[in-house]
Design a protein around this motif. Structure first.
Motif, mmCIF file in Angstrom:
data_model
loop_
_atom_site.group_PDB
_atom_site.id
_atom_site.type_symbol
_atom_site.label_atom_id
_atom_site.label_comp_id
_atom_site.label_asym_id
_atom_site.label_seq_id
_atom_site.Cartn_x
_atom_site.Cartn_y
_atom_site.Cartn_z
ATOM 1 N N ARG A 151 6.236 -1.606 -1.472
ATOM 2 C CA ARG A 151 6.311 -2.942 -0.836
ATOM 3 C C ARG A 151 7.660 -3.202 -0.176
ATOM 4 O O ARG A 151 7.706 -3.621 0.984
ATOM 5 C CB ARG A 151 6.005 -4.030 -1.864
ATOM 6 C CG ARG A 151 4.540 -4.086 -2.250
ATOM 7 C CD ARG A 151 4.266 -5.114 -3.317
ATOM 8 N NE ARG A 151 2.864 -5.039 -3.710
ATOM 9 C CZ ARG A 151 2.418 -5.381 -4.908
ATOM 10 N NH1 ARG A 151 3.261 -5.827 -5.839
ATOM 11 N NH2 ARG A 151 1.139 -5.283 -5.182
ATOM 12 N N ARG A 152 8.735 -2.961 -0.883
ATOM 13 C CA ARG A 152 10.048 -3.263 -0.308
ATOM 14 C C ARG A 152 10.323 -2.388 0.914
ATOM 15 O O ARG A 152 10.790 -2.881 1.941
ATOM 16 C CB ARG A 152 11.160 -3.094 -1.347
ATOM 17 C CG ARG A 152 12.511 -3.548 -0.792
ATOM 18 C CD ARG A 152 13.642 -3.497 -1.818
ATOM 19 N NE ARG A 152 14.837 -4.159 -1.366
ATOM 20 C CZ ARG A 152 15.595 -3.794 -0.324
ATOM 21 N NH1 ARG A 152 15.258 -2.774 0.400
ATOM 22 N NH2 ARG A 152 16.679 -4.474 0.003
ATOM 23 N N VAL A 153 10.022 -1.096 0.812
ATOM 24 C CA VAL A 153 10.308 -0.216 1.943
ATOM 25 C C VAL A 153 9.470 -0.596 3.157
ATOM 26 O O VAL A 153 9.944 -0.527 4.300
ATOM 27 C CB VAL A 153 10.174 1.274 1.572
ATOM 28 C CG1 VAL A 153 8.725 1.719 1.477
ATOM 29 C CG2 VAL A 153 10.919 2.141 2.574
ATOM 30 N N ARG A 154 8.243 -1.019 2.954
ATOM 31 C CA ARG A 154 7.416 -1.487 4.069
ATOM 32 C C ARG A 154 8.094 -2.668 4.767
ATOM 33 O O ARG A 154 8.134 -2.756 5.997
ATOM 34 C CB ARG A 154 6.023 -1.894 3.589
ATOM 35 C CG ARG A 154 5.121 -0.741 3.238
ATOM 36 C CD ARG A 154 3.805 -1.223 2.628
ATOM 37 N NE ARG A 154 2.916 -0.106 2.408
ATOM 38 C CZ ARG A 154 2.154 0.448 3.359
ATOM 39 N NH1 ARG A 154 2.137 -0.067 4.577
ATOM 40 N NH2 ARG A 154 1.390 1.481 3.084
ATOM 41 N N CYS A 155 8.629 -3.573 3.961
ATOM 42 C CA CYS A 155 9.300 -4.753 4.519
ATOM 43 C C CYS A 155 10.605 -4.378 5.222
ATOM 44 O O CYS A 155 10.915 -4.923 6.285
ATOM 45 C CB CYS A 155 9.561 -5.772 3.410
ATOM 46 S SG CYS A 155 8.042 -6.403 2.647
ATOM 47 N N ALA A 187 1.232 -5.307 16.051
ATOM 48 C CA ALA A 187 0.406 -4.205 15.546
ATOM 49 C C ALA A 187 1.154 -3.403 14.478
ATOM 50 O O ALA A 187 0.584 -3.031 13.446
ATOM 51 C CB ALA A 187 -0.014 -3.298 16.700
ATOM 52 N N SER A 188 2.424 -3.161 14.712
ATOM 53 C CA SER A 188 3.218 -2.413 13.740
ATOM 54 C C SER A 188 3.339 -3.184 12.430
ATOM 55 O O SER A 188 3.167 -2.619 11.342
ATOM 56 C CB SER A 188 4.604 -2.114 14.320
ATOM 57 O OG SER A 188 5.381 -1.410 13.387
ATOM 58 N N TRP A 189 3.661 -4.488 12.517
ATOM 59 C CA TRP A 189 3.769 -5.298 11.311
ATOM 60 C C TRP A 189 2.431 -5.368 10.572
ATOM 61 O O TRP A 189 2.410 -5.303 9.351
ATOM 62 C CB TRP A 189 4.260 -6.700 11.659
ATOM 63 C CG TRP A 189 5.748 -6.824 11.721
ATOM 64 C CD1 TRP A 189 6.634 -5.929 12.247
ATOM 65 C CD2 TRP A 189 6.521 -7.912 11.237
ATOM 66 N NE1 TRP A 189 7.912 -6.396 12.134
ATOM 67 C CE2 TRP A 189 7.886 -7.621 11.519
ATOM 68 C CE3 TRP A 189 6.222 -9.111 10.629
ATOM 69 C CZ2 TRP A 189 8.920 -8.486 11.175
ATOM 70 C CZ3 TRP A 189 7.254 -9.984 10.299
ATOM 71 C CH2 TRP A 189 8.588 -9.662 10.561
ATOM 72 N N CYS A 190 1.356 -5.498 11.316
ATOM 73 C CA CYS A 190 0.044 -5.555 10.659
ATOM 74 C C CYS A 190 -0.244 -4.242 9.937
ATOM 75 O O CYS A 190 -0.758 -4.249 8.809
ATOM 76 C CB CYS A 190 -1.045 -5.887 11.674
ATOM 77 S SG CYS A 190 -0.998 -7.617 12.194
ATOM 78 N N TYR A 191 0.099 -3.130 10.543
ATOM 79 C CA TYR A 191 -0.100 -1.832 9.894
ATOM 80 C C TYR A 191 0.746 -1.738 8.624
ATOM 81 O O TYR A 191 0.267 -1.320 7.574
ATOM 82 C CB TYR A 191 0.253 -0.680 10.845
ATOM 83 C CG TYR A 191 0.173 0.659 10.172
ATOM 84 C CD1 TYR A 191 -1.044 1.262 9.915
ATOM 85 C CD2 TYR A 191 1.340 1.299 9.730
ATOM 86 C CE1 TYR A 191 -1.118 2.483 9.260
ATOM 87 C CE2 TYR A 191 1.288 2.505 9.081
ATOM 88 C CZ TYR A 191 0.059 3.095 8.847
ATOM 89 O OH TYR A 191 -0.016 4.301 8.174
ATOM 90 N N LEU A 192 1.985 -2.128 8.721
ATOM 91 C CA LEU A 192 2.899 -2.003 7.575
ATOM 92 C C LEU A 192 2.659 -3.029 6.482
ATOM 93 O O LEU A 192 2.883 -2.751 5.305
ATOM 94 C CB LEU A 192 4.350 -2.136 8.052
ATOM 95 C CG LEU A 192 4.915 -0.962 8.837
ATOM 96 C CD1 LEU A 192 6.198 -1.361 9.554
ATOM 97 C CD2 LEU A 192 5.164 0.223 7.898
ATOM 98 N N LEU A 193 2.204 -4.240 6.873
ATOM 99 C CA LEU A 193 2.220 -5.354 5.933
ATOM 100 C C LEU A 193 0.864 -5.979 5.631
ATOM 101 O O LEU A 193 0.749 -6.714 4.635
ATOM 102 C CB LEU A 193 3.152 -6.452 6.465
ATOM 103 C CG LEU A 193 4.584 -6.016 6.763
ATOM 104 C CD1 LEU A 193 5.337 -7.122 7.510
ATOM 105 C CD2 LEU A 193 5.318 -5.622 5.497
ATOM 106 N N THR A 194 -0.137 -5.728 6.458
ATOM 107 C CA THR A 194 -1.418 -6.435 6.228
ATOM 108 C C THR A 194 -2.590 -5.505 6.006
ATOM 109 O O THR A 194 -3.563 -5.901 5.368
ATOM 110 C CB THR A 194 -1.764 -7.391 7.380
ATOM 111 O OG1 THR A 194 -2.111 -6.641 8.531
ATOM 112 C CG2 THR A 194 -0.626 -8.345 7.684
#
Length: 197
Positions: A151-155, A187-194
Motif C-alpha cells: 500500500r505505501r509503495v503504491r502511494c 489511468a496510472s493512479w487508478c491502476y496503482l490505487l483503485t
C-alpha cells in the motif's frame, strides 16, 4: 479581542510574507537577504526577526500557505477519494490540483530553490510528501485494497508521479496537452490505487 497593536503585527507579518515571496520570485531565493525582505515590507531587519527566525522559517510559512490553498477545496479529501476508488473522483481531484498550480507556482518555485541550500526546507518538503502519502495509504487501508505490504509503495509511486509532473510544470508549463496528461495520470493512479485485479 484583537487590539490595534495585534492587527499591526499581523499586517507586518503578512507584508513580510508577501514581499518575501515577490523577491524570491524575482531574484531567486539565494540572492535575497533578510534585509531585502524587511526593506520591501517597509520595516527593519530586527522586525523581521520578531516574526521569523530565518528565511527558512519564512519559507515554512509559505509551505503552510500552499498546503492551505491545496487542501481547502478538497471535497472529498484525498484519503476519501482513494478509499472510494472511483475513477471520476480521482480525475476530479487531479484536475483541481492542476487548476491550483497557477496559484501556487511562485510559492513552489521559491520553495524548490530554497530546498537546494536549506536542509530545513528540504525536511519540510519530505514531511509534506510523507503526509500526503500517508493520507493516500489511509484511504487504501480503509478500503481494504491491495496487500498491506504494497500500500505505501503504491502511494509513493502515484504521488511521486504527480510530484515530478508538478515540478516540471512549475519550471516549464505544460509541455503536453493538459487533457492528455490528466487522462494518463488518472489511468496510472487508478491502476496503482483503485484496481484490485
Amino acid at each position: 479581542m484583537a487590539t490595534l497593536r495585534d492587527a499591526q503585527k499581523q499586517r507586518t507579518r503578512e507584508l513580510l510574507i508577501e514581499h518575501g515571496l515577490k523577491l524570491f520570485a524575482s531574484k531567486g531565493y539565494q540572492a535575497v537577504k533578510v534585509e531585502d525582505i524587511a526593506a520591501a515590507a517597509g520595516t527593519t531587519r530586527a522586525t523581521f526577526y520578531l516574526h521569523f527566525a530565518s528565511k527558512a522559517e519564512l519559507m515554512r510559512q509559505l509551505i503552510d500557505d500552499v498546503d492551505a490553498i491545496l487542501t481547502t477545496v478538497d471535497d472529498p479529501p484525498l484519503a476519501t477519494v482513494i478509499e472510494l476508488g472511483r475513477p471520476d473522483l480521482v480525475r476530479d481531484w487531479l484536475n483541481r490540483k492542476f487548476d491550483q498550480w497557477q496559484i501556487i507556482r511562485p510559492y513552489m518555485l521559491a520553495v524548490h530553490q530554497a530546498e537546494a541550500s536549506e536542509p530545513e526546507v528540504s525536511a519540510m518538503l519530505d514531511k509534506w510528501f510523507d503526509g500526503t502519502v500517508e493520507a493516500m495509504r489511509t484511504g487504501l487501508e480503509a478500503a481494504g485494497r491491495f496487500d498491506p505490504e504494497t500500500r505505501r509503495v503504491r502511494c509513493v509511486v502515484a504521488f511521486g508521479e504527480f510530484e515530478f509532473l508538478s515540478r516540471q510544470w512549475f519550471r516549464r508549463g505544460w509541455q503536453e496537452d493538459r487533457a492528455i496528461v490528466l487522462a494518463t495520470l488518472t489511468a496510472s493512479w487508478c491502476y496503482l490505487l483503485t484496481v484490485t485485479g
